[in-house]
Design a protein around this motif. Structure first.
Motif, PDB file in Angstrom:
ATOM      1  N   ALA A 293       0.828  -1.201   0.000  1.00 22.36           N
ATOM      2  CA  ALA A 293       0.000   0.000   0.000  1.00 22.36           C
ATOM      3  C   ALA A 293       0.865   1.256   0.000  1.00 22.36           C
ATOM      4  N   ILE A 294       2.086   1.144   0.536  1.00 27.81           N
ATOM      5  CA  ILE A 294       2.990   2.291   0.607  1.00 27.81           C
ATOM      6  C   ILE A 294       3.743   2.421  -0.717  1.00 27.81           C
ATOM      7  N   PRO A 295       3.565   3.521  -1.438  1.00 30.37           N
ATOM      8  CA  PRO A 295       4.277   3.690  -2.713  1.00 30.37           C
ATOM      9  C   PRO A 295       5.788   3.627  -2.522  1.00 30.37           C
ATOM     10  N   GLY A 296       6.475   3.127  -3.539  1.00 29.82           N
ATOM     11  CA  GLY A 296       7.911   2.911  -3.451  1.00 29.82           C
ATOM     12  C   GLY A 296       8.728   4.155  -3.197  1.00 29.82           C
ATOM     13  N   GLU A 297       8.208   5.313  -3.547  1.00 30.87           N
ATOM     14  CA  GLU A 297       8.968   6.557  -3.343  1.00 30.87           C
ATOM     15  C   GLU A 297       9.264   6.808  -1.866  1.00 30.87           C
ATOM     16  N   TYR A 298       8.412   6.255  -0.980  1.00 28.30           N
ATOM     17  CA  TYR A 298       8.595   6.483   0.454  1.00 28.30           C
ATOM     18  C   TYR A 298       9.590   5.523   1.084  1.00 28.30           C
ATOM     19  N   THR A 299       9.865   4.407   0.442  1.00 30.63           N
ATOM     20  CA  THR A 299      10.729   3.392   1.048  1.00 30.63           C
ATOM     21  C   THR A 299      12.128   3.347   0.445  1.00 30.63           C
ATOM     22  N   GLU A 300      12.417   4.237  -0.495  1.00 30.90           N
ATOM     23  CA  GLU A 300      13.752   4.269  -1.090  1.00 30.90           C
ATOM     24  C   GLU A 300      14.803   4.561  -0.021  1.00 30.90           C
ATOM     25  N   GLY A 301      15.855   3.779  -0.022  1.00 26.16           N
ATOM     26  CA  GLY A 301      16.937   3.977   0.925  1.00 26.16           C
ATOM     27  C   GLY A 301      16.702   3.348   2.289  1.00 26.16           C
ATOM     28  N   ILE A 302      15.549   2.705   2.476  1.00 23.28           N
ATOM     29  CA  ILE A 302      15.236   2.042   3.750  1.00 23.28           C
ATOM     30  C   ILE A 302      15.346   0.533   3.548  1.00 23.28           C
ATOM     31  N   GLU A 303      15.989  -0.140   4.464  1.00 22.12           N
ATOM     32  CA  GLU A 303      16.042  -1.606   4.388  1.00 22.12           C
ATOM     33  C   GLU A 303      14.708  -2.149   4.895  1.00 22.12           C
ATOM     34  N   CYS A 304      13.901  -2.656   3.963  1.00 20.03           N
ATOM     35  CA  CYS A 304      12.528  -3.059   4.288  1.00 20.03           C
ATOM     36  C   CYS A 304      12.420  -4.560   4.518  1.00 20.03           C
ATOM     37  N   LEU A 317       6.492  -7.031  -4.321  1.00 17.43           N
ATOM     38  CA  LEU A 317       7.211  -6.351  -3.248  1.00 17.43           C
ATOM     39  C   LEU A 317       8.705  -6.268  -3.556  1.00 17.43           C
ATOM     40  N   ARG A 318       9.234  -7.293  -4.145  1.00 24.21           N
ATOM     41  CA  ARG A 318      10.643  -7.238  -4.554  1.00 24.21           C
ATOM     42  C   ARG A 318      10.836  -6.203  -5.653  1.00 24.21           C
ATOM     43  N   ASP A 319       9.854  -6.093  -6.541  1.00 20.56           N
ATOM     44  CA  ASP A 319       9.923  -5.062  -7.579  1.00 20.56           C
ATOM     45  C   ASP A 319       9.946  -3.664  -6.970  1.00 20.56           C
ATOM     46  N   LEU A 320       9.306  -3.507  -5.789  1.00 20.38           N
ATOM     47  CA  LEU A 320       9.300  -2.218  -5.096  1.00 20.38           C
ATOM     48  C   LEU A 320      10.622  -1.941  -4.384  1.00 20.38           C
ATOM     49  N   GLY A 321      11.507  -2.934  -4.354  1.00 22.60           N
ATOM     50  CA  GLY A 321      12.801  -2.743  -3.717  1.00 22.60           C
ATOM     51  C   GLY A 321      12.887  -3.223  -2.288  1.00 22.60           C
ATOM     52  N   HIS A 322      11.864  -3.941  -1.813  1.00 19.75           N
ATOM     53  CA  HIS A 322      11.915  -4.469  -0.454  1.00 19.75           C
ATOM     54  C   HIS A 322      12.934  -5.610  -0.397  1.00 19.75           C
ATOM     55  N   ARG A 323      13.881  -5.508   0.509  1.00 16.78           N
ATOM     56  CA  ARG A 323      15.003  -6.439   0.511  1.00 16.78           C
ATOM     57  C   ARG A 323      14.629  -7.808   1.081  1.00 16.78           C
ATOM     58  N   HIS A 324      13.783  -7.807   2.084  1.00  9.78           N
ATOM     59  CA  HIS A 324      13.394  -9.070   2.733  1.00  9.78           C
ATOM     60  C   HIS A 324      11.875  -9.197   2.637  1.00  9.78           C
ATOM     61  N   VAL A 325      11.410 -10.236   1.962  1.00  6.58           N
ATOM     62  CA  VAL A 325       9.967 -10.432   1.783  1.00  6.58           C
ATOM     63  C   VAL A 325       9.607 -11.828   2.257  1.00  6.58           C
ATOM     64  N   MET A 326       8.640 -11.899   3.171  1.00 10.98           N
ATOM     65  CA  MET A 326       8.245 -13.184   3.747  1.00 10.98           C
ATOM     66  C   MET A 326       6.742 -13.382   3.658  1.00 10.98           C
ATOM     67  N   VAL A 327       6.316 -14.630   3.720  1.00 10.24           N
ATOM     68  CA  VAL A 327       4.903 -14.985   3.620  1.00 10.24           C
ATOM     69  C   VAL A 327       4.480 -15.742   4.872  1.00 10.24           C
ATOM     70  N   GLU A 328       3.389 -15.294   5.470  1.00  9.15           N
ATOM     71  CA  GLU A 328       2.763 -16.055   6.553  1.00  9.15           C
ATOM     72  C   GLU A 328       1.743 -17.003   5.923  1.00  9.15           C
ATOM     73  N   VAL A 329       2.109 -18.259   5.825  1.00 10.55           N
ATOM     74  CA  VAL A 329       1.284 -19.250   5.127  1.00 10.55           C
ATOM     75  C   VAL A 329       0.043 -19.587   5.963  1.00 10.55           C
ATOM     76  N   ASP A 330      -1.100 -19.694   5.292  1.00  9.74           N
ATOM     77  CA  ASP A 330      -2.378 -20.073   5.932  1.00  9.74           C
ATOM     78  C   ASP A 330      -2.767 -19.116   7.058  1.00  9.74           C
ATOM     79  N   LEU A 331      -2.389 -17.863   6.921  1.00  9.57           N
ATOM     80  CA  LEU A 331      -2.716 -16.890   7.956  1.00  9.57           C
ATOM     81  C   LEU A 331      -4.216 -16.709   8.120  1.00  9.57           C
ATOM     82  N   HIS A 332      -4.928 -16.580   7.006  1.00 10.85           N
ATOM     83  CA  HIS A 332      -6.345 -16.236   7.106  1.00 10.85           C
ATOM     84  C   HIS A 332      -7.158 -17.287   7.864  1.00 10.85           C
ATOM     85  N   PRO A 333      -7.028 -18.566   7.553  1.00  5.81           N
ATOM     86  CA  PRO A 333      -7.780 -19.556   8.335  1.00  5.81           C
ATOM     87  C   PRO A 333      -7.449 -19.533   9.827  1.00  5.81           C
ATOM     88  N   LYS A 334      -6.211 -19.153  10.161  1.00  5.63           N
ATOM     89  CA  LYS A 334      -5.788 -19.144  11.563  1.00  5.63           C
ATOM     90  C   LYS A 334      -6.311 -17.930  12.319  1.00  5.63           C
TER      91      LYS A 334
END
Length: 354
Positions: A293-304, A317-334
């Motif tokens: 939701a946060i446009p990439g212009e705001y996260t430039e230079g920040i290790e996300c 998210l990687r295209d936006l430049g976020h260095r570490h991207v993780m997935v919480e699997v099956d979050l919604h049912p939980k």
């Protein structure tokens, strides 16, 4: 754009919206298998989902009598405060009049007719189709209806620009290894680097996403980290109740939370949160829920460090430049049916690094 990947269903969106409005019983007017998985999941969240179980003969001759029978059964057996009749592709094709069946059933329970099917290109049509009759019945105000429509449009815009709907097909991914990202995050926090931890979650998913912020605070209590969460008191009844519970639990567990936005404002919250990032100018940011939701212009230079529950959200998210991207699997049912924060995989990994 024509998508070549599965997309959310407008029928399912209608069911979730009925739940958020305080509906006790939803009746799907269609085959017994329609929206089966989500109907079962929603029953974990206190919404009884019945079906008229239309079969091949009723595809031809109609199922209004069957629907009236199910409406009477629901009222007699469950004493609901509110009900909703939700259409399906079958009821649309054969031209069923849902409101006529409600009127003919002779029930006293306040009940809305949701004329919807799965053929809409966007699932928000199912939300709007539920909210409009709810507003006509006085369940929500016209101002809230307008607010919801605005928020839905913004959420759609985010998905089209930077989310799982930004390409015709996105390869699903489980993202980065959580223990590697967690170690890096703790190293930064414990080294005195300035950080921001942002919860920008969609509705009940916040029950698990909030745990990542709590875990970071548990493991680095003295770190220079500002905690931000979209837990303000706005939205439909269930949304407000969920926000209050999570907010109170985070405060009780010692996490100082700066409130920015509400749980249904995740899609419209990007620029607001972006301005928070500019104000604080952190070295690193943990962003959970709907990070894109946060446009990439705001996260430039920040290790996300970003955490999502969508495997198809990793690539954008990687295209936006976020260095570490993780997935919480099956979050919604939980997170369906819960009323307190649920430990996340990432939170558990962070705590294991003690």
């Amino acid at each position: 754009m024509k998508y070549m990947q599965p997309r959310p269903s407008s029928i399912v969106a209608a069911l979730y919206t009925a739940r958020d409005l305080g509906v006790d019983v939803a009746i799907l007017h269609g085959p017994s298998g329609c929206s089966f998985k989500h109907a079962r999941l929603l029953e974990e969240d206190g919404l009884r989902v019945l079906t008229t179980s239309l079969a091949d003969n009723e595809f031809i001759f109609g199922g209004q009598q069957t629907l009236e029978d199910v409406l009477r059964y629901a009222e007699d057996n469950f004493s609901p405060r509110r009900m909703a009749v939700v259409g399906t592709c079958v009821s649309m094709i054969i031209g069923e009049d849902l409101q006529s069946a409600i009127d003919g059933a002779g029930i006293a329970t306040p009940t809305i007719a949701v004329d919807i099917h799965a053929g809409y290109p966007e699932n928000i049509d199912g939300v709007i189709a539920t909210l409009e009759p709810a507003a006509e019945e006085g369940w929500i105000s016209e101002d809230e209806l307008d607010r919801q429509k605005f928020l839905l449009a913004k959420a759609n815009e985010v998905e089209r620009l930077r989310g799982a709907a930004c390409k015709p097909y996105i390869e699903p991914s489980r993202g980065d290894l959580k223990h590697v990202a967690a170690r890096r995050l703790l190293d930064l926090a414990r080294a005195g680097k300035k950080g921001v931890a942002i919860l920008n979650a969609k509705k009940e998913t916040a029950y698990m996403f909030a745990d990542a912020l709590i875990a970071l605070h548990d493991m680095a209590p003295g770190a220079d980290v500002t905690y931000v969460a979209n837990l303000e008191n706005r939205g439909l009844p269930k949304v407000r109740a969920d926000a209050a519970r999570i907010r109170e639990e985070m405060e009780a567990r010692g996490v100082p939370v700066r409130l920015e936005g509400a749980l249904d404002e995740y899609g419209a919250n990007g620029d607001r949160l972006g301005e928070v990032l500019r104000e604080i100018a952190p070295d690193f940011a943990l962003i959970v829920g709907v990070p894109h939701a946060i446009p990439g212009e705001y996260t430039e230079g920040i290790e996300c460090f970003s955490i999502t529950n969508g495997p198809r959200q990793v690539e954008p998210l990687r295209d936006l430049g976020h260095r570490h991207v993780m997935v919480e699997v099956d979050l919604h049912p939980k997170t369906l049916g819960v009323q307190q924060v649920v430990e996340s995989e990432f939170g558990a990994v962070l705590r294991s690094l003690a």
